[in-house]
Design a protein around this motif. Structure first.
Motif, mmCIF file in Angstrom:
data_model
loop_
_atom_site.group_PDB
_atom_site.id
_atom_site.type_symbol
_atom_site.label_atom_id
_atom_site.label_comp_id
_atom_site.label_asym_id
_atom_site.label_seq_id
_atom_site.Cartn_x
_atom_site.Cartn_y
_atom_site.Cartn_z
ATOM 1 N N GLN A 128 75.330 20.572 35.679
ATOM 2 C CA GLN A 128 74.570 20.150 35.669
ATOM 3 C C GLN A 128 73.222 20.697 35.704
ATOM 4 O O GLN A 128 71.779 20.106 35.708
ATOM 5 N N ASP A 129 73.147 21.274 36.933
ATOM 6 C CA ASP A 129 72.286 22.082 37.489
ATOM 7 C C ASP A 129 71.248 22.007 36.690
ATOM 8 O O ASP A 129 69.947 22.449 36.815
ATOM 9 N N LEU A 130 71.985 23.400 36.017
ATOM 10 C CA LEU A 130 70.790 23.862 35.032
ATOM 11 C C LEU A 130 70.074 23.669 34.028
ATOM 12 O O LEU A 130 69.370 23.056 33.283
ATOM 13 N N SER A 131 71.306 22.035 33.407
ATOM 14 C CA SER A 131 70.403 21.469 32.714
ATOM 15 C C SER A 131 69.178 21.048 33.052
ATOM 16 O O SER A 131 68.125 20.689 32.151
ATOM 17 N N ALA B 219 68.807 31.668 41.371
ATOM 18 C CA ALA B 219 69.847 31.672 39.874
ATOM 19 C C ALA B 219 69.163 30.455 38.826
ATOM 20 O O ALA B 219 68.815 31.148 37.711
ATOM 21 N N ILE B 220 69.518 29.042 39.172
ATOM 22 C CA ILE B 220 69.377 28.323 38.205
ATOM 23 C C ILE B 220 67.893 28.596 37.626
ATOM 24 O O ILE B 220 67.455 28.350 36.341
ATOM 25 N N SER B 221 66.551 29.115 38.761
ATOM 26 C CA SER B 221 65.325 28.228 38.218
ATOM 27 C C SER B 221 65.770 29.523 37.165
ATOM 28 O O SER B 221 64.456 29.340 35.572
ATOM 29 N N LEU B 222 65.569 30.833 37.380
ATOM 30 C CA LEU B 222 65.782 32.400 36.506
ATOM 31 C C LEU B 222 66.476 32.006 35.146
ATOM 32 O O LEU B 222 66.114 32.204 33.679
ATOM 33 N N LEU B 223 67.446 31.201 35.330
ATOM 34 C CA LEU B 223 68.171 31.443 34.003
ATOM 35 C C LEU B 223 67.980 30.315 33.174
ATOM 36 O O LEU B 223 67.710 30.128 31.736
#
Length: 420
Positions: free
Chosen positions: A39-42, A173-177
């Motif tokens: 959910q965070d990555l989406s 990490a979420i931002s980079l991915l």
């Protein structure tokens, strides 16, 4: 990791647009945390891609139980997505389905590189719980992790999510991915697999379990290591004693006794179950496993026989089992019985009598750990094997004068020990 500027505005995505990313993970690998990560990555991908809130940008299979038939939605997502994110953990690299997903997406990357002459960056290993070793298929992926924090490289995303002091590292990490995912969708879009190629998904090999390793004789034993010895014929051998050979493959370790409801070979399924107990595991055919290979100093290693009842009707396998019984190399023998296998059901009394003659001493002890027959489903096999592993592990500790503790995160009540 590359980063490119975003245009000021974007046209609306087509209704059937492929997902930006496919999230591959080992089932029961801290699923609530995995879902939160998805959910965070989406959400971050939507922001960076300029999409509306709530628009679907990734694929996350919440329902597929290990061994079930691959859904059309999963197949289509894997065949069309622009980035594959594999959540690497000890359980992930033991998972046959995860290895299949990796193999299939790597095939798309190979096609892209052959057609474009450019290296694909779409196959992305993300550290969830860093495993002690990476299989060769992962080592071949050239992905630079230096942009991530030291905490991520050391402990993985799972730990960043669990500890509040790592909140900033997790968001980074979420931002980079997410940026990597959006970049791939814009400049490194892979061609989708054809409809005919998608029909081959269920039979795809695992990138983490090549045949050369699957049938390799067991390596030197380690403390708390489990080795599964498969006493089952391959498909050609099975034809000598029975007509329906749909439960067998090219190798003994390809045996799938519950094929109608569970399509993962029993050896791979057993390794998954062992991993949930915090144990490393290997598997080999009884024909490749020398008698006594499971013995180790102090008897720390657990050896489990996975026995096809039809093996009792084949001299080569019957004799191999008898040699193992003479040496007492195995802690337990497990015998699946699929009631939907009509040929086996018709001959069960003969097959059962053959097994009893091989395992007579083991059966006579009335030790529920030593011999388990009539395991009617893959779920029952899961339950039985967990009890076998935990009981054998506890007995090993007791024999060495130690006090066992349950594997971390198992959440399973300690079974009552039976027998001597």
């Amino acid at each position: 990791m590359s980063s490119i500027g975003l245009p000021a505005s974007r046209p609306a995505r087509p209704a059937a647009a492929p997902p930006y990313f496919f999230l591959s993970y080992a089932r029961s690998d801290d699923d609530p945390y995995v879902e939160q990560f998805f959910q965070d990555l989406s959400g971050e991908v939507r922001v960076r891609a300029g999409l509306h809130s709530g628009e679907t940008v990734g694929f996350f299979d919440r329902n597929m139980e290990m061994g079930t038939i691959w859904s059309k939605e999963l197949v289509d997502a894997l065949a069309t997505c622009t980035t594959f994110i594999g959540l690497c953990s000890p359980r992930y690299i033991l998972s046959e389905p995860c290895g299949q997903e990796w193999h299939l997406f790597a095939k798309r990357c190979d096609q892209f590189e052959q057609r474009s002459g450019r290296r694909s960056t779409a196959l992305l290993p993300a550290l969830w719980l860093p495993p002690r070793r990476m299989p060769p298929a992962m080592q071949r992926v050239q992905y630079d992790q230096e942009h991530f924090s030291a905490a991520y490289r050391r402990d993985g995303l799972r730990q960043l999510m669990r500890l509040s002091r790592y909140r900033d590292e997790y968001l980074e990490a979420i931002s980079l991915l997410a940026q990597h995912v959006v970049d791939n969708a814009e400049v490194n879009r892979l061609p989708p697999l054809s409809i005919s190629e998608r029909t081959e998904f269920a039979s795809a090999p695992s990138a983490f379990h090549p045949e050369s390793e699957a049938e390799r004789p067991p390596s030197p034993p380690k403390t708390d290591d489990v080795h599964f010895i498969v006493a089952a014929p391959n498909r050609d051998e099975a034809r000598r004693v029975r007509q329906d050979v749909s439960f067998y493959g090219e190798r003994s370790v390809d045996w799938i006794p519950y094929a109608s409801t569970h399509t993962v070979p029993l050896a791979g399924y057993a390794r998954e179950i062992a991993a949930r107990r915090g144990l490393t595991a290997g598997a080999s055919s009884i024909s490749l496993n020398p008698v006594g290979a499971g013995d180790s100093e102090g008897g720390a290693r657990i050896v489990v026989l996975l026995v096809d009842a039809w093996a009792s009707q084949m001299d080569v396998y019957r004799q191999a089992l008898e040699r193992h019984e003479e040496r007492r190399t195995a802690a337990a023998a497990l015998v699946p019985r699929n009631t939907e296998d009509s040929e086996t059901e018709e001959r069960w009394r003969l097959l059962s009598d053959g097994l009893r003659s091989v395992f007579l001493d083991r059966i006579a002890t009335r030790d529920s750990l030593a011999y388990r027959q009539d395991i009617l489903s893959h779920r029952a096999f899961d339950e039985d094997l967990q009890i076998v592993l935990e009981t054998a592990r506890n007995r090993g500790f007791a024999a060495r004068g130690g006090v066992p503790s349950p594997p971390a995160g198992s959440g399973m009540a300690r079974p009552i020990l039976e027998g001597p």
